[in-house]
Each structure stands twice: as C-alpha cells, then as structure tokens.
Design an enzyme around this catalytic site. Sequence first.
Site, short mmCIF file in Angstrom:
data_model
loop_
_atom_site.label_atom_id
_atom_site.label_comp_id
_atom_site.label_asym_id
_atom_site.label_seq_id
_atom_site.Cartn_x
_atom_site.Cartn_y
_atom_site.Cartn_z
N HIS A 1 12.42 -6.96 -22.99
CA HIS A 1 12.62 -8.41 -23.26
C HIS A 1 11.76 -8.86 -24.38
O HIS A 1 12.31 -9.39 -25.19
CB HIS A 1 12.68 -9.12 -22.18
CG HIS A 1 13.07 -10.42 -22.50
ND1 HIS A 1 14.49 -10.85 -22.67
CD2 HIS A 1 12.33 -11.81 -22.81
CE1 HIS A 1 14.75 -12.05 -22.67
NE2 HIS A 1 13.37 -12.54 -23.03
N SER B 1 16.92 -15.29 -25.59
CA SER B 1 16.65 -15.63 -24.27
C SER B 1 17.35 -16.67 -23.90
O SER B 1 18.57 -17.04 -24.15
CB SER B 1 15.27 -15.68 -24.07
OG SER B 1 14.83 -15.51 -22.67
#
Length: 740
Positions: free
Chosen positions: A714, A599
Amino acid sequence: MRHLILSAAIPALLMGATPVLAQTATAPASTAERAPPPHFPRDLTPAGVAAADDHLALEQVDGAQAMAFVAEENRKSLAVLTGDPRYETFRAEAEAILTATDRIPSPSFLGEGVGNFWQDATNPKGVWRRTSLDSYRTATPQWETLLDIDALSKAEGKDWVFKGADCLAPDETRCLINLSDGGKDAVVVREFDLTTKRFVDDGFNLPEGKHRIEWLARDTLLVATDFGAGTMTESGYPFIVKTLKRGQTLAQATEVYRGEQGDGGYGVSPAVYRDKDGKVTAVIITRPLDTFRSETWWLKDGRPVRLHIPSRVTLYGMLNQSLVFVLDEDWNGSIKSFKAGTLVAPPLNGLEIDNPHLVFGNMQVEAFAPDQRQSVADVAVLDDRLVVALNDNVRGRLITLRPHGEQPYRLVELAVPTNSAVGLGDRSKSRGEVFVSSQGFLTPPALSLLSASLAAPLDNGALALTTLKSAPAKFDASRDVTEQYEATSTDGTKIPYFITRPRDMKLDGSNPTIMLGYGGFQVSLNPAYKPEMGKLWLERGGVFVQANIRGGGEFGPDWHQAALDGNRQKAFDDFAAVARDLEQRGVTSPRRLGIYGRSNGGVLTSVSITQHPELFNAAVIESPLVDMLRYHELPAGASWIGEYGDPRIPEEAAWIAKYSAYQQLRPDVTYPSVYLTTNTRDDRVHPGHARKFAARLGDQGHDHLYYEDTAGGHSNDADPVANARRWARHYVYLSQQLMD
C-alpha cells in the site's frame, strides 16, 4: 484512517497570498433523485449486494480469472502510458529525484548516534545504517552499515521490504527488525544485535503477521498477534496481548489482556512508556472498539485497570506521572471540563476512578487549548516538557509547554520559517532532543535539532533551532507562487485550499491543473515539497491545487467528524466546491482539471467522477476504496466502519449506496477517461476495489486505463526505481488528458 494514508511525509505548506473568499458553489445534483443504475442492488443486504455483483471473482487476490484480467488490462495500459514519448523522460527525471544522494537522510536516535534507512539506485531495497550526531551534521557523514536489505533479499531469495526497527532503551543494542515480503503491512519480526550486526541466534522471531509488539525488558516482549484460531477480529487484527519470554513459543506466552473478537479498529495495541533512563513508567493498552473509539487500560502491577477517559483520544506518552493525550471529543466533569482538541496531561493514578475530575483539584490538567482554526499536529513528550507542532489555519507553528505546579503551563513559541509547515521527527527523552523539519510547496525541506537541555533559553524564549541540513531544490520554482484561498461549500462552510501556479499565469481557464484531496480519518493534508510533482508538472507549466476538505484534521476533531458516516457527502461537496471555485476564478476549466487521490482519497476521486463528471477531465484513482457496500468484506475493511458506517445495517447501507462509486456507475453518462492503479500485494486496501471498478467501466463502454503493480504494498515504499516508473505513468496520463 491512519493506516490507509501514504507513508507520511512531514507536513508542509507555503502561503503566498492573503486569503481570499470565494463565490458560493452550486449544489450538486442529487444522485438520489435519479433512477438507480443498471447494476444497483435491489436488495442492500450483504447477500443482495453480492448477488448483484458480477465481478466477485476479481476479489480473489491471486485467482486465475483475476490475474488474467490484470495481465490484459496491464498490457493495454502500458502500451498507452509507457509508449508515450514523454514516459522515458518522466521516468528518468523521477528516478533521479527518488534516488538522489543529496537528499536529507531521515534521522532517528539510535543509542549514542543517529540511525537512517537509505535507498538509492545502488541499493533500491535499502540499507539500515548509523553514524554519530557530529558526523551527521557534516556534508559527508561516515555511515556504518548495520543491515543491507538488498543483500539479505538476495541471500534468502525473498522480496524483503524494511518496515522499521524497534530498539530497546536505554542502550539500544537489541532491536526488533520488521521485514515485509513484497511490501505488505504484514511483517516477520527478527531480533538483531547491533554490536555483532547479526540476527540473534535463537532470538525473538515471529512469523508473518500484523503484530503489535513492544519491548518490556531485555528478555520479555508484549505481543498482540495471531495466537491461533479465534484470536483475531473480523478485520484481521489481534485482540489479545501476551507477554512472551525469551525462548518461549507463542503458544507458551502468558495472557495479560483480552479484548473481544467483535472489536473494530486496528487491533489491541500495547505501549510501554519510559523515563529518560529507560525505566518503565507505565504500560498502556489501547482496545479499539471501532475506527476511532477505544478503551484505555493501564497494566498496573501486571493487572489491567481501565482508565476513565473519553473513548476518542490520541495518546502521546507520560510526562512525569501524567498521561499526555489530545481529546478528540469533549471531556465533561462535575468540576472541570475540556473541549475537543485540547491537549491535557492528567495524573495517571487519578484516572482509575469513575469521575477523575474529582481528584484534579487545583492541578493544571490542561496543557494547551487550540482555537477554532488551530489543531495539535504532533506532540513530543520529553523529560520535563512537551514539544508541540501546531496547525494554525494550515500554517505550521512550534511551541514548548512546561508544567508549572497549579499555574498554567509555561508556553514558549520557537522561531520557525514563516508560512511553512512544521513536523516533529524522532524524539529522545534520554537526550532531551527532537528533530524538527520545515518545508513548503516551493521550499525544499530543512532539518533542525531542538535540544531541551538548554533549559534557560527555552524559558525566556531565546532558543533558536539548530539547523542540521537543508535539501537542495529539485525543480525550478523561480516562476511559481503559492496562494491560499477559500471556496464556499453547499452548506456555507468555508473550505481552504492552496494553489501553486506560474506567477504570470493567465486567468483564462486554460491552465492544466491537478487537484489533490483526502478528507478522512482526521488526517491533515498539509502541503509538502513534492519534487517529482514540481519537476514533472510545475516545470511544464502545470498548476497544483491542494484542498483541505472536511473529514481531515486541519481544524481539529470537529472538522473530521463533520464528514463522518452519514455526513460523508459533505466531503464530496467540499471538493466539488473547490473545483467550481477554480473555474470561477479562471484558474482552469473542466477540460483542463484533473484530480488525484489514493486510499481514502480514492473514495473521494471515484465518487467525484460519478457525481460530477462535468467538472473534470482526468482522475488518477490509486489504491482506492470504491465498492463501499462490500468494503467491510475485504481485508482489512471492517476496521474502518467507524469512519464510513456499517453496510450491514439497513439505514447505513442506504446512505452509503447513494455515493458508492461502484454501484453508481451509469452506462448513459459520459465520464472522463480515468486511470485506476493499485498493487497486488496491498493488504491494507484490497486490490479488488480497483479491479472491479475498471471491469465495470469496461462493461459499460467507458474509456479507462487500469494498471496493477505486482509488488510494493500500500505504501509504495519497496523500491524507489519502481516508484519512479509509477510516478512517470501518473504524469504521462495527466499530461495526455490535461495538456494535450
């Protein structure tokens, strides 16, 4: 960037040595001093950046060219990774850990009992279940299944991923269930009845979206969502709040608050605060202006009233009639002032005026002021006190604070394991209870219950936490030790980091080492018990390093803001300083040093490889942001402009371009063979970042691996069996690069 990080594990650390100061790091060579790379845009306007980008087709999530690229890259990478003889052992060991039935079931308060969402080999998608607190305390709780996600997915032909439930206080029999198709952040919302264990016929039912929803009453919701054309920001988040009555469609909902379409951040968000009996004490609406700055509004008698508090705050709830929040910037007034990082609780009705400090008088507004090496990690607001988890030089502490009229808050420190991290779990104002966890790099998690109903022991400091469960060890830590050191960054700032290593390790630079970093969004990277890392890496003689670089929140708002916007380079310099310090100490060498980040950590790792390829021999770059000149163009990138800056502004585009890894790749530089990985269904950090970086590496002839999973989102929380394959791929690659 709270929405960019991994599904949060409870922060933890283990300190094994007295801090030792490092030698001064050497300043990195400036990329600005070199000629631009071949693909560097001559024109840094958005149009110019796009014109120079020969891989825009890879930004089409399900585009034919993109999926053909993914299929071919996956084929090549799987041959290298799953074809390795270590892969099946790693996969089996990781799956045994991730599906183990002796894990601590993560608890939440649910009515008079305890709820838990559980995944294992039998139910990889998971079951939502409950039991009594007395049963939960036992070694074999008797669980009642509320909702079986595996069965639901099969029945409906959907790849459902459970994303949590919100149940209406005080009885908590009606719940809003969040279901994601494939692990995306976007969810559908359905009303569920715990008494019948069925979805409610003609109940609340919202289509897929990035909703912000709160119960207002049994038949009324506060909803911020996509209400149609022109009701979402450029980041894809809502800016309008409406009340939705039972039986109404979204088109019939009544507007109660409106921001603006140009708002940044993660969308307008309502919060409903209640007392211990479930009665609403305040409705607060947060309107984000950018990633960190927000306006705070009080829905008073149905009318929004702006509160005059700083734009950078973190809200925690209502203590009696006071709004509890931590300041992320100084709050200066004509009578009283408070420093950034301070926990305050001013009276809500005094915040309506332009200078609320004038009405504070002798009232004790300040609840706790941390020093320079401390920060408030979390706050639980109970009926008559605050429970606060602190970071103290990245060590965990636990305190309670009780208001005492015009006198300072009464502070009581509670006994927690030394040299560990402390995290607050679910909390119940009606019960006066909070779940508390502790863990360390080499110490498995322990779960305790703090009950504030024991008022007298709390007041005299004699209360001890009641231990509910302790997790068994998942790897042999008997040969290892954890130590904390400091490196010195290019500007002289001391950067703490942790090393977990074999106790008898030789300091000859030969030790395979993984270094983890994040450095953004005021997220504290507190060490945690990582069983898959311990089993697959430490047990095989590896070293693990965790760097607390600037950009995080380990030492409060200033530590974060030191690396914001045009100062981003400081975070990269800090990370490189730790790498050099490890080499100077003889812990490892560039040949044996690899880095991992996902990320926002993918910004860090991709930049580290392009700026300092000489320092590393491996990089796992997962779910990353890489093209920082186009990140705002890819959903939901524009919500992070407050962190990185705005590439549409020439001055800001200029300093972003200096580090953006996608633009800074050079064909004439030797880079380590990196492993890029992402997820097709990631709707938080667009998979185009990783795809394009892999494509450009290939264009320039740089060896690399790229793998894109097709489900999981994610957070990678869709399926523990699939997650075991993910970790096995990671550690096969790291073993190939650093141990072979």
